[in-house]
Design an enzyme around this catalytic site. Structure first.
Site, mmCIF file in Angstrom:
data_model
loop_
_atom_site.group_PDB
_atom_site.id
_atom_site.type_symbol
_atom_site.label_atom_id
_atom_site.label_comp_id
_atom_site.label_asym_id
_atom_site.label_seq_id
_atom_site.Cartn_x
_atom_site.Cartn_y
_atom_site.Cartn_z
ATOM 1 N N HIS A 135 -44.407 9.244 -1.218
ATOM 2 C CA HIS A 135 -44.677 9.455 -2.587
ATOM 3 C C HIS A 135 -46.169 9.072 -2.866
ATOM 4 O O HIS A 135 -46.697 7.773 -2.287
ATOM 5 C CB HIS A 135 -43.993 7.956 -3.298
ATOM 6 C CG HIS A 135 -43.941 7.535 -4.417
ATOM 7 N ND1 HIS A 135 -43.142 7.273 -5.198
ATOM 8 C CD2 HIS A 135 -45.268 7.474 -5.394
ATOM 9 C CE1 HIS A 135 -43.390 6.881 -6.471
ATOM 10 N NE2 HIS A 135 -44.765 6.939 -6.755
ATOM 11 N N HIS A 139 -49.942 9.842 -5.590
ATOM 12 C CA HIS A 139 -50.522 10.254 -6.729
ATOM 13 C C HIS A 139 -51.891 11.135 -6.264
ATOM 14 O O HIS A 139 -52.626 10.231 -5.932
ATOM 15 C CB HIS A 139 -50.505 9.414 -7.755
ATOM 16 C CG HIS A 139 -49.665 8.743 -8.228
ATOM 17 N ND1 HIS A 139 -48.784 9.337 -9.382
ATOM 18 C CD2 HIS A 139 -48.832 7.652 -7.731
ATOM 19 C CE1 HIS A 139 -47.578 8.599 -9.552
ATOM 20 N NE2 HIS A 139 -47.774 7.558 -8.475
ATOM 21 N N LYS A 144 -38.560 14.048 -10.145
ATOM 22 C CA LYS A 144 -38.739 12.515 -10.521
ATOM 23 C C LYS A 144 -38.364 12.241 -11.845
ATOM 24 O O LYS A 144 -38.973 12.752 -12.865
ATOM 25 C CB LYS A 144 -40.377 12.280 -10.436
ATOM 26 C CG LYS A 144 -40.884 11.077 -10.527
ATOM 27 C CD LYS A 144 -40.729 9.997 -9.517
ATOM 28 C CE LYS A 144 -41.033 8.601 -9.614
ATOM 29 N NZ LYS A 144 -42.311 8.393 -9.848
ATOM 30 N N HIS A 172 -38.028 6.308 -10.887
ATOM 31 C CA HIS A 172 -38.790 5.035 -10.985
ATOM 32 C C HIS A 172 -37.788 4.155 -11.828
ATOM 33 O O HIS A 172 -37.490 4.368 -12.840
ATOM 34 C CB HIS A 172 -40.001 5.413 -11.845
ATOM 35 C CG HIS A 172 -40.851 4.223 -12.378
ATOM 36 N ND1 HIS A 172 -42.181 4.247 -11.799
ATOM 37 C CD2 HIS A 172 -40.359 2.706 -12.892
ATOM 38 C CE1 HIS A 172 -42.425 2.924 -12.317
ATOM 39 N NE2 HIS A 172 -41.573 2.317 -12.890
ATOM 40 N N HIS A 222 -40.522 3.057 -4.497
ATOM 41 C CA HIS A 222 -41.488 1.783 -4.508
ATOM 42 C C HIS A 222 -40.822 0.497 -4.676
ATOM 43 O O HIS A 222 -40.850 -0.027 -5.728
ATOM 44 C CB HIS A 222 -42.831 1.830 -5.392
ATOM 45 C CG HIS A 222 -42.414 2.528 -6.892
ATOM 46 N ND1 HIS A 222 -41.616 2.237 -7.753
ATOM 47 C CD2 HIS A 222 -43.130 3.702 -7.301
ATOM 48 C CE1 HIS A 222 -41.731 3.023 -8.659
ATOM 49 N NE2 HIS A 222 -42.458 3.740 -8.432
ATOM 50 N N ASP A 255 -47.160 5.424 -2.864
ATOM 51 C CA ASP A 255 -47.522 5.255 -4.176
ATOM 52 C C ASP A 255 -48.923 4.913 -4.334
ATOM 53 O O ASP A 255 -49.344 4.149 -5.186
ATOM 54 C CB ASP A 255 -46.711 4.078 -4.920
ATOM 55 C CG ASP A 255 -46.671 4.319 -6.453
ATOM 56 O OD1 ASP A 255 -47.147 5.224 -7.097
ATOM 57 O OD2 ASP A 255 -46.366 3.266 -6.877
HETATM 58 O O1 DOR Z 1 -48.740 1.585 -10.234
HETATM 59 C C1 DOR Z 1 -48.324 2.547 -10.443
HETATM 60 N N1 DOR Z 1 -49.377 3.391 -10.846
HETATM 61 N N2 DOR Z 1 -47.005 2.766 -10.433
HETATM 62 C C2 DOR Z 1 -46.497 4.067 -11.172
HETATM 63 O O2 DOR Z 1 -45.328 4.202 -11.126
HETATM 64 C C3 DOR Z 1 -47.628 5.041 -11.435
HETATM 65 C C4 DOR Z 1 -48.739 4.942 -10.811
HETATM 66 C C5 DOR Z 1 -49.929 5.811 -11.352
HETATM 67 O O3 DOR Z 1 -49.708 6.961 -11.537
HETATM 68 O O4 DOR Z 1 -50.939 5.442 -11.746
HETATM 69 ZN ZN ZN Z 2 -45.943 6.220 -8.242
#
Ligand code: DOR
Ligand code: ZN
Length: 351
Positions: free
Chosen positions: A13, A15, A99, A136, A174, A247
């Site tokens: 997971h 980004h 997702k 989520h 998460h 995450d």
């Molecule tokens: O803290 C987070 N940041 N939780 C999420 O679900 C998304 C993520 C983000 O994309 O910044």
């Molecule tokens: Zn995330």
């Protein structure tokens, strides 16, 4: 245990963002992890296989020459996802699931789901093709206390969903509460959960001690210490249903240090050192390899990696900030020292 050698891990997971922001951070993930499951919450969201494959090409193009890293993609599930897209995912090895973001739950979730029940036909098809759903898991009602949102989502939506679709492969992402851990442990069907380094290392005090700490703000928000203990125990018991998902979610410094700071902790820069620090707290370093390198691959039905990474008990200093597109990002635990360091293994480079 002062030295650790682990089979190359995966991050289930992460980004990676896009454009120059992505170019600045993708290397941190690619140099440690064999694979990563890349989240689709871009603007606009990645909702189709074609878009995901183009995004994946941009990620590959941003890697250093010789770096072998396999980004796996998730599609952003919407109420208008066509059923054919599920069949397409099932036949595309680079795209491994959908997702589910409840609308309004987190960063770029505007296109998310308003009514879970309306999704039943799509979930039926996903179960049919054995395409996993990554969730989520938070309710979004503004009258529900933010610290209760995960527990309530499980009770109201996720438990019933697992009853309706007993063969659907589900990953609760998460996990931040004891209720989340209990849900995964008790589930009858193919249900798993990811755990972040930040939820394993910090409780909600970290948001407020010494003043408001925007770089500790993430979603789901950090919870009380008893929840952190439950997560740590889930991660370190060797249960194959729990695996690593950082995450890691970088944001520009100015967007975090703002009158309305956005959610996300950037952990990719020292991810394995942070997890080792958490596992060490409960003398469970011998369980780190299963959590980081075996359980996720096994759940997704993919081969485990080859190659190794090494960690040793030697302090790492976390930088105060790192370049990130047009600005900088403040890494998780910036300016702090943690007791573990990853050592480069020359024989492993480029593997
Ligand atoms: O803290 C987070 N940041 N939780 C999420 O679900 C998304 C993520 C983000 O994309 O910044
Ligand atoms: Zn995330």
């Amino acid at each position: 245990m002062d030295q650790l050698s682990l089979l190359k891990p995966d991050d289930w997971h992460v980004h990676l963002r896009d454009d120059d922001a992505m170019a600045a951070i993708v290397g941190a993930t690619a140099q440690v992890f064999g694979r990563a499951l890349v989240m689709p919450n871009l603007r606009p969201p990645i909702t189709r296989v074609e878009q995901a494959l183009r995004y994946r090409e941009r990620i590959m193009a941003a890697l250093k020459p010789g770096q072998s890293f396999n980004p796996l993609m998730a599609l952003y599930l919407t109420e208008s996802t066509p059923e054919e897209e599920i069949a397409r995912v099932a036949e595309t090895p680079e795209v491994i699931g959908f997702k589910l973001y409840p609308q309004g739950a987190t960063t770029h979730s505007e296109a998310g789901i308003r009514s879970l029940e309306a999704l039943d036909p799509l979930l039926e098809t996903m179960a049919h093709y054995q395409v996993p759903l990554m969730v989520h898991g938070e309710v979004t009602d503004s009258n529900i206390d933010i610290f209760d949102r995960e527990a309530l989502f499980i009770e109201r939506y996720l438990e019933p969903l697992t009853q309706r679709f007993r063969s659907l492969r589900i990953v609760l992402e998460h996990i931040s509460t004891k209720e989340g851990v209990d849900f995964v442990e008790r589930a009858q069907g193919p249900v798993a959960g990811t755990l972040t380094a930040h939820h394993l290392l910090l409780n909600r005090n970290a948001l407020f001690v010494g003043g408001i700490q925007p770089h500790h703000y993430c979603l789901p928000v950090l919870k009380r210490e008893n929840h952190r203990q439950a997560l740590l125990s889930a991660a370190t018991q060797g249960n194959p249903r729990f695996f690593l998902g950082t995450d890691s979610a970088p944001h520009h410094r100015s967007l975090k240090e703002s009158s309305c700071g956005c959610a996300g902790c950037y952990t990719a820069h020292h991810a394995m050192e942070l997890y080792a620090t958490a596992f060490d707290q409960v003398n469970a370093l011998d369980r780190l390899e299963g959590f980081a390198s075996h359980h996720g691959a096994d759940f997704y039905g993919l081969p485990r990696n080859t190659g190794v990474i090494r960690l040793e008990r030697r302090p790492s200093n976390i930088p105060l900030e790192l370049p990130f597109g047009s600005e900088s990002v403040i890494p998780f635990m910036a300016g702090k020292t943690i007791p573990w360091t990853r050592t480069e293994d020359p024989s492993n480079s480029g593997d």
